[in-house]
Design a protein around this motif. Structure first.
Motif, PDB file in Angstrom:
ATOM      1  N   UNK A  47      -1.208   0.817  -3.172  1.00 40.87           N
ATOM      2  CA  UNK A  47      -0.363   1.485  -4.141  1.00 40.87           C
ATOM      3  C   UNK A  47       0.204   2.741  -3.497  1.00 40.87           C
ATOM      4  N   UNK A  48       1.410   3.053  -3.862  1.00 41.13           N
ATOM      5  CA  UNK A  48       2.047   4.208  -3.246  1.00 41.13           C
ATOM      6  C   UNK A  48       2.038   5.437  -4.145  1.00 41.13           C
ATOM      7  N   UNK A  49       1.380   5.353  -5.285  1.00 43.85           N
ATOM      8  CA  UNK A  49       1.254   6.512  -6.158  1.00 43.85           C
ATOM      9  C   UNK A  49       2.562   6.889  -6.841  1.00 43.85           C
ATOM     10  N   UNK A  50       3.505   5.960  -6.882  1.00 45.67           N
ATOM     11  CA  UNK A  50       4.756   6.231  -7.560  1.00 45.67           C
ATOM     12  C   UNK A  50       5.779   6.954  -6.715  1.00 45.67           C
ATOM     13  N   UNK A  51       5.477   7.255  -5.477  1.00 43.56           N
ATOM     14  CA  UNK A  51       6.429   7.990  -4.650  1.00 43.56           C
ATOM     15  C   UNK A  51       7.535   7.108  -4.121  1.00 43.56           C
ATOM     16  N   UNK A  52       7.340   5.794  -4.162  1.00 40.05           N
ATOM     17  CA  UNK A  52       8.352   4.891  -3.654  1.00 40.05           C
ATOM     18  C   UNK A  52       8.253   4.666  -2.151  1.00 40.05           C
ATOM     19  N   UNK A  53       7.432   5.425  -1.466  1.00 42.96           N
ATOM     20  CA  UNK A  53       7.294   5.289  -0.012  1.00 42.96           C
ATOM     21  C   UNK A  53       6.283   4.198   0.315  1.00 42.96           C
ATOM     22  N   UNK A  54       6.642   3.379   1.262  1.00 39.94           N
ATOM     23  CA  UNK A  54       5.723   2.329   1.715  1.00 39.94           C
ATOM     24  C   UNK A  54       4.780   2.906   2.747  1.00 39.94           C
ATOM     25  N   UNK A  55       3.615   2.353   2.794  1.00 38.68           N
ATOM     26  CA  UNK A  55       2.660   2.750   3.827  1.00 38.68           C
ATOM     27  C   UNK A  55       3.080   2.145   5.154  1.00 38.68           C
ATOM     28  N   UNK A  56       2.866   2.879   6.208  1.00 40.03           N
ATOM     29  CA  UNK A  56       3.170   2.379   7.547  1.00 40.03           C
ATOM     30  C   UNK A  56       1.991   1.572   8.059  1.00 40.03           C
ATOM     31  N   UNK A  57       2.285   0.504   8.762  1.00 39.03           N
ATOM     32  CA  UNK A  57       1.221  -0.261   9.398  1.00 39.03           C
ATOM     33  C   UNK A  57       0.680   0.539  10.579  1.00 39.03           C
ATOM     34  N   UNK A  58      -0.451   0.127  11.087  1.00 40.94           N
ATOM     35  CA  UNK A  58      -1.045   0.809  12.238  1.00 40.94           C
ATOM     36  C   UNK A  58      -0.079   0.787  13.423  1.00 40.94           C
ATOM     37  N   UNK A  59       0.573  -0.340  13.630  1.00 38.88           N
ATOM     38  CA  UNK A  59       1.538  -0.468  14.734  1.00 38.88           C
ATOM     39  C   UNK A  59       2.702   0.507  14.543  1.00 38.88           C
ATOM     40  N   UNK A  60       3.195   0.633  13.326  1.00 37.96           N
ATOM     41  CA  UNK A  60       4.294   1.560  13.043  1.00 37.96           C
ATOM     42  C   UNK A  60       3.874   3.012  13.239  1.00 37.96           C
ATOM     43  N   UNK A  61       2.629   3.318  12.857  1.00 32.04           N
ATOM     44  CA  UNK A  61       2.126   4.694  13.061  1.00 32.04           C
ATOM     45  C   UNK A  61       2.040   5.025  14.539  1.00 32.04           C
ATOM     46  N   UNK A  62       1.561   4.085  15.347  1.00 32.70           N
ATOM     47  CA  UNK A  62       1.484   4.305  16.801  1.00 32.70           C
ATOM     48  C   UNK A  62       2.887   4.469  17.371  1.00 32.70           C
ATOM     49  N   UNK A  63       3.801   3.586  16.998  1.00 29.29           N
ATOM     50  CA  UNK A  63       5.174   3.634  17.516  1.00 29.29           C
ATOM     51  C   UNK A  63       5.873   4.946  17.163  1.00 29.29           C
ATOM     52  N   UNK A  64       5.528   5.536  16.038  1.00 31.99           N
ATOM     53  CA  UNK A  64       6.172   6.773  15.590  1.00 31.99           C
ATOM     54  C   UNK A  64       5.586   8.026  16.238  1.00 31.99           C
ATOM     55  N   UNK A  65       4.470   7.893  16.954  1.00 36.31           N
ATOM     56  CA  UNK A  65       3.836   9.075  17.551  1.00 36.31           C
ATOM     57  C   UNK A  65       4.760   9.725  18.571  1.00 36.31           C
ATOM     58  N   UNK A  66       4.832  11.064  18.543  1.00 33.41           N
ATOM     59  CA  UNK A  66       5.635  11.758  19.555  1.00 33.41           C
ATOM     60  C   UNK A  66       4.980  11.613  20.932  1.00 33.41           C
ATOM     61  N   UNK A  67       5.801  11.669  21.953  1.00 32.66           N
ATOM     62  CA  UNK A  67       5.297  11.492  23.312  1.00 32.66           C
ATOM     63  C   UNK A  67       4.431  12.662  23.753  1.00 32.66           C
ATOM     64  N   UNK A  68       3.337  12.325  24.376  1.00 30.66           N
ATOM     65  CA  UNK A  68       2.468  13.283  25.053  1.00 30.66           C
ATOM     66  C   UNK A  68       2.243  12.741  26.454  1.00 30.66           C
ATOM     67  N   UNK A  69       1.658  13.529  27.314  1.00 28.23           N
ATOM     68  CA  UNK A  69       1.360  13.071  28.671  1.00 28.23           C
ATOM     69  C   UNK A  69       0.499  11.818  28.628  1.00 28.23           C
ATOM     70  N   UNK A  70      -0.538  11.820  27.812  1.00 28.63           N
ATOM     71  CA  UNK A  70      -1.457  10.679  27.745  1.00 28.63           C
ATOM     72  C   UNK A  70      -0.755   9.418  27.236  1.00 28.63           C
ATOM     73  N   UNK A  71       0.088   9.558  26.211  1.00 25.93           N
ATOM     74  CA  UNK A  71       0.784   8.391  25.670  1.00 25.93           C
ATOM     75  C   UNK A  71       1.861   7.881  26.623  1.00 25.93           C
ATOM     76  N   UNK A  72       2.513   8.801  27.339  1.00 24.47           N
ATOM     77  CA  UNK A  72       3.497   8.402  28.341  1.00 24.47           C
ATOM     78  C   UNK A  72       2.826   7.603  29.452  1.00 24.47           C
ATOM     79  N   UNK A  73       1.711   8.119  29.959  1.00 21.85           N
ATOM     80  CA  UNK A  73       0.969   7.405  31.006  1.00 21.85           C
ATOM     81  C   UNK A  73       0.493   6.042  30.528  1.00 21.85           C
TER      82      UNK A  73
END
Length: 159
Positions: free
Chosen positions: A1-27
């Motif tokens: 449930x989204x609590x009425x906000x209308x926003x969908x939850x992101x999947x784990x894959x989408x959350x990872x893909x949206x992460x900003x780049x860091x040295x560790x993630x770039x490597x």
């Protein structure tokens, strides 16, 4: 449930893909796309300069970086394996020493991860990246060849 906000939850894959780049993630992304043998030189800035370049071209998340590397992986590896012109062979031999150069020649690779990453930017953004890189390096010549072409011949050799 989204609590009425209308926003969908992101999947784990989408959350990872949206992460900003860091040295560790770039490597992690570079290691996922390219051979271990190319992981031989850490840049002086610890990838801060490379992350800045990526962000300049709106490659600002793990997902965007993965898509960029995936689109150009085969071509980058072909460029990395391709023969180098005599001038660059002499330069690398002098810089690396004969034994290390001979090992690179035998194993058919030249670029460390930062170089492979910059090849991806060059292939993706073409002249825009070339202009950016020339300004970054203080090269004023508009005739300066992109690294992929200067080191390894014409583009049609790599298609």
């Amino acid at each position: 449930m989204d609590g009425g906000s209308g926003a969908r939850r992101l999947s784990a894959r989408q959350r990872v893909a949206a992460q900003p780049l860091t040295r560790a993630l770039l490597l992690k992304a570079l290691r996922a796309h390219f051979p271990k043998k190319n992981d031989y030189q850490e840049p002086e800035t610890g990838y801060a300069e490379e992350i800045g370049e990526l962000q300049h071209f709106s490659v600002d998340s793990v997902g965007r970086l993965g898509a960029l590397l995936g689109r150009h992986r085969k071509r980058i590896l072909a460029i990395d394996r391709s023969p180098m012109d005599q001038w660059h062979q002499n330069m690398y031999r002098e810089e690396m020493g004969t034994a290390v150069f001979a090992d690179f020649l035998r194993r058919q690779f030249w670029f460390a991860y930062p170089g492979l990453l910059r090849l991806a930017l060059e292939l993706e953004f073409g002249e825009r990246y070339e202009t950016f890189a020339n300004q970054r390096d203080g090269i004023g010549s508009p005739d300066a060849k992109p690294i992929a072409l200067a080191l390894h011949g014409s583009e049609k050799n790599h298609d």
